[in-house]
Design a protein around this motif. Structure first.
Motif, mmCIF file in Angstrom:
data_model
loop_
_atom_site.group_PDB
_atom_site.id
_atom_site.type_symbol
_atom_site.label_atom_id
_atom_site.label_comp_id
_atom_site.label_asym_id
_atom_site.label_seq_id
_atom_site.Cartn_x
_atom_site.Cartn_y
_atom_site.Cartn_z
ATOM 1 N N VAL A 152 0.847 -1.188 0.000
ATOM 2 C CA VAL A 152 0.000 0.000 0.000
ATOM 3 C C VAL A 152 0.887 1.244 0.000
ATOM 4 N N ARG A 153 0.688 2.102 -0.970
ATOM 5 C CA ARG A 153 1.440 3.356 -1.003
ATOM 6 C C ARG A 153 0.518 4.524 -0.674
ATOM 7 N N SER A 154 0.957 5.353 0.279
ATOM 8 C CA SER A 154 0.167 6.513 0.660
ATOM 9 C C SER A 154 1.095 7.572 1.241
ATOM 10 N N VAL A 155 0.586 8.797 1.300
ATOM 11 C CA VAL A 155 1.371 9.903 1.844
ATOM 12 C C VAL A 155 1.451 9.801 3.365
ATOM 13 N N GLU A 156 0.337 9.451 3.999
ATOM 14 C CA GLU A 156 0.266 9.325 5.449
ATOM 15 C C GLU A 156 0.025 7.862 5.830
ATOM 16 N N PRO A 157 0.440 7.450 7.032
ATOM 17 C CA PRO A 157 0.205 6.067 7.449
ATOM 18 C C PRO A 157 -1.287 5.743 7.499
ATOM 19 N N PRO A 158 -1.686 4.613 6.940
ATOM 20 C CA PRO A 158 -3.117 4.244 6.984
ATOM 21 C C PRO A 158 -3.525 3.779 8.373
ATOM 22 N N GLU A 159 -4.801 3.924 8.634
ATOM 23 C CA GLU A 159 -5.364 3.473 9.899
ATOM 24 C C GLU A 159 -6.261 2.267 9.653
ATOM 25 N N ALA A 160 -6.506 1.507 10.714
ATOM 26 C CA ALA A 160 -7.413 0.368 10.620
ATOM 27 C C ALA A 160 -8.834 0.868 10.335
ATOM 28 N N PRO A 161 -9.641 0.045 9.659
ATOM 29 C CA PRO A 161 -9.343 -1.309 9.210
ATOM 30 C C PRO A 161 -8.550 -1.326 7.906
ATOM 31 N N HIS A 162 -7.730 -2.358 7.753
ATOM 32 C CA HIS A 162 -6.957 -2.512 6.529
ATOM 33 C C HIS A 162 -6.649 -3.995 6.341
ATOM 34 N N PRO A 163 -6.148 -4.395 5.170
ATOM 35 C CA PRO A 163 -5.865 -5.815 4.929
ATOM 36 C C PRO A 163 -4.879 -6.377 5.958
ATOM 37 N N ALA A 164 -5.045 -7.641 6.266
ATOM 38 C CA ALA A 164 -4.201 -8.272 7.285
ATOM 39 C C ALA A 164 -2.762 -8.413 6.811
ATOM 40 N N ARG A 165 -2.576 -8.764 5.562
ATOM 41 C CA ARG A 165 -1.235 -8.973 5.007
ATOM 42 C C ARG A 165 -0.876 -7.754 4.169
ATOM 43 N N MET A 166 -0.099 -6.854 4.731
ATOM 44 C CA MET A 166 0.101 -5.555 4.090
ATOM 45 C C MET A 166 1.459 -4.974 4.447
ATOM 46 N N GLU A 167 2.111 -4.393 3.463
ATOM 47 C CA GLU A 167 3.316 -3.586 3.666
ATOM 48 C C GLU A 167 3.006 -2.179 3.199
ATOM 49 N N VAL A 168 3.416 -1.176 3.973
ATOM 50 C CA VAL A 168 3.096 0.222 3.672
ATOM 51 C C VAL A 168 4.346 0.941 3.164
ATOM 52 N N LEU A 169 4.183 1.665 2.071
ATOM 53 C CA LEU A 169 5.229 2.532 1.535
ATOM 54 C C LEU A 169 4.751 3.971 1.668
ATOM 55 N N LEU A 170 5.414 4.765 2.490
ATOM 56 C CA LEU A 170 5.058 6.166 2.640
ATOM 57 C C LEU A 170 5.847 6.973 1.618
ATOM 58 N N ASP A 171 5.144 7.558 0.666
ATOM 59 C CA ASP A 171 5.803 8.291 -0.410
ATOM 60 C C ASP A 171 4.811 9.251 -1.037
ATOM 61 N N ARG A 172 5.351 10.269 -1.666
ATOM 62 C CA ARG A 172 4.535 11.293 -2.325
ATOM 63 C C ARG A 172 5.065 11.494 -3.749
ATOM 64 N N GLY A 173 4.133 11.553 -4.723
ATOM 65 C CA GLY A 173 4.537 11.762 -6.114
ATOM 66 C C GLY A 173 5.094 13.153 -6.326
ATOM 67 N N PRO A 174 5.632 13.417 -7.504
ATOM 68 C CA PRO A 174 5.554 12.571 -8.706
ATOM 69 C C PRO A 174 6.515 11.396 -8.657
ATOM 70 N N PHE A 175 6.119 10.316 -9.359
ATOM 71 C CA PHE A 175 6.910 9.101 -9.413
ATOM 72 C C PHE A 175 7.490 8.919 -10.818
ATOM 73 N N THR A 176 8.636 8.253 -10.885
ATOM 74 C CA THR A 176 9.297 8.035 -12.164
ATOM 75 C C THR A 176 8.971 6.655 -12.704
ATOM 76 N N LEU A 177 9.108 6.507 -14.013
ATOM 77 C CA LEU A 177 8.845 5.216 -14.634
ATOM 78 C C LEU A 177 9.853 4.170 -14.157
ATOM 79 N N ASP A 178 11.122 4.533 -14.068
ATOM 80 C CA ASP A 178 12.126 3.585 -13.586
ATOM 81 C C ASP A 178 11.828 3.152 -12.157
ATOM 82 N N GLY A 179 11.390 4.097 -11.333
ATOM 83 C CA GLY A 179 11.049 3.766 -9.956
ATOM 84 C C GLY A 179 9.875 2.816 -9.860
#
Length: 248
Positions: A152-179
């Motif tokens: 899951v990618r988001s700017v801020e940490p997500p709060e429950a409820p959320h999927p049980a099996r989950m890894e969070v990536l905190l990031d803000r665009g813009p994003f590159t194609l290579d990335g």
């Protein structure tokens, strides 16, 4: 002459930059306050809600607003509804500033969904390792899909409820194609879920998914409230402001 921009988007900030310093124009940008440390536009800035449509109507009247521009996120449906109702009640002209939605091209494997809940029903047939880019809100729609794994990618940490099996990536665009290519490989993603937010800042993920032959679940955006004119870019919105205020 007073213009209120309901902002929080790249387009809203660009619009404020274009209008700032216009002689005889008072400019206020309103941010919802859901993101810590937002990039502030020039001019006056207020943070926080208005208290629904009634509160916004009162604010428009109290601050003698001459024009209202809804430049919120394409999926901020509730705020757009409140803006339309408040503008009508306060007799203030309203413009919606909406970046165009994405359009599939040859090689895309898109699966349209009407909502996040609808997207969740499609996933088990499409993949097991999901790149979820719909933001930190609404993750409860994917609860119960315990056989799937989510990044899951988001700017801020997500709060429950959320999927049980989950890894969070905190990031803000813009994003590159290579990335985006590297992210899909690193996490062995086999299906992407996105809202049709439009714009260039987050579009590279669609190209990366197409190159990798991955299915993409695209959640359709809600319509602009009926009767509200739409500008596709900040420059068009600037012309609307000048034409309207000159005419008044």
């Amino acid at each position: 002459m007073h213009v209120l921009i309901l902002g929080g988007t790249t387009e809203a900030r660009r619009l404020a930059e274009l209008l700032h310093g216009t002689p005889g124009l008072t400019l206020t940008s309103s941010l919802a306050g859901r993101v810590s440390g937002p990039r502030l536009p020039p001019g006056e800035v207020r943070v926080g809600g208005f208290g629904g449509a009634e509160g916004l109507t009162g604010w428009l009247r109290e601050h003698r607003v001459d024009a209202l521009i809804d430049a919120t996120h394409p999926f901020a449906e509730t705020m757009s509804f409140h803006a339309a109702r408040a503008a009508a009640d306060a007799h203030v002209p309203l413009l919606a500033l909406r970046r165009p939605g994405w359009v599939p091209v040859d090689g895309d494997d898109w699966h349209e969904a009407a909502s996040l809940a609808d997207a969740a029903t499609l996933l088990p047939a499409l993949g097991r390792r999901v790149f979820l880019t719909t933001g930190r809100l609404g993750l409860g729609a994917f609860v119960g899909l315990d056989e799937l794994w989510f990044v899951v990618r988001s700017v801020e940490p997500p709060e429950a409820p959320h999927p049980a099996r989950m890894e969070v990536l905190l990031d803000r665009g813009p994003f590159t194609l290579d990335g985006e290519r590297a992210l899909l490989r690193r996490h062995r993603v086999d299906v992407l879920v996105t809202k049709d937010s439009g714009g260039a800042a987050t579009a590279p993920k669609l190209t990366a998914a197409r190159e990798a032959g991955l299915p993409v679940v695209v959640v359709r955006r809600p319509p602009v409230p009926e009767g509200v004119p739409v500008a596709a870019d900040p420059e068009t919105a600037v012309r609307w402001v000048h034409e309207h205020l000159t005419g008044r």
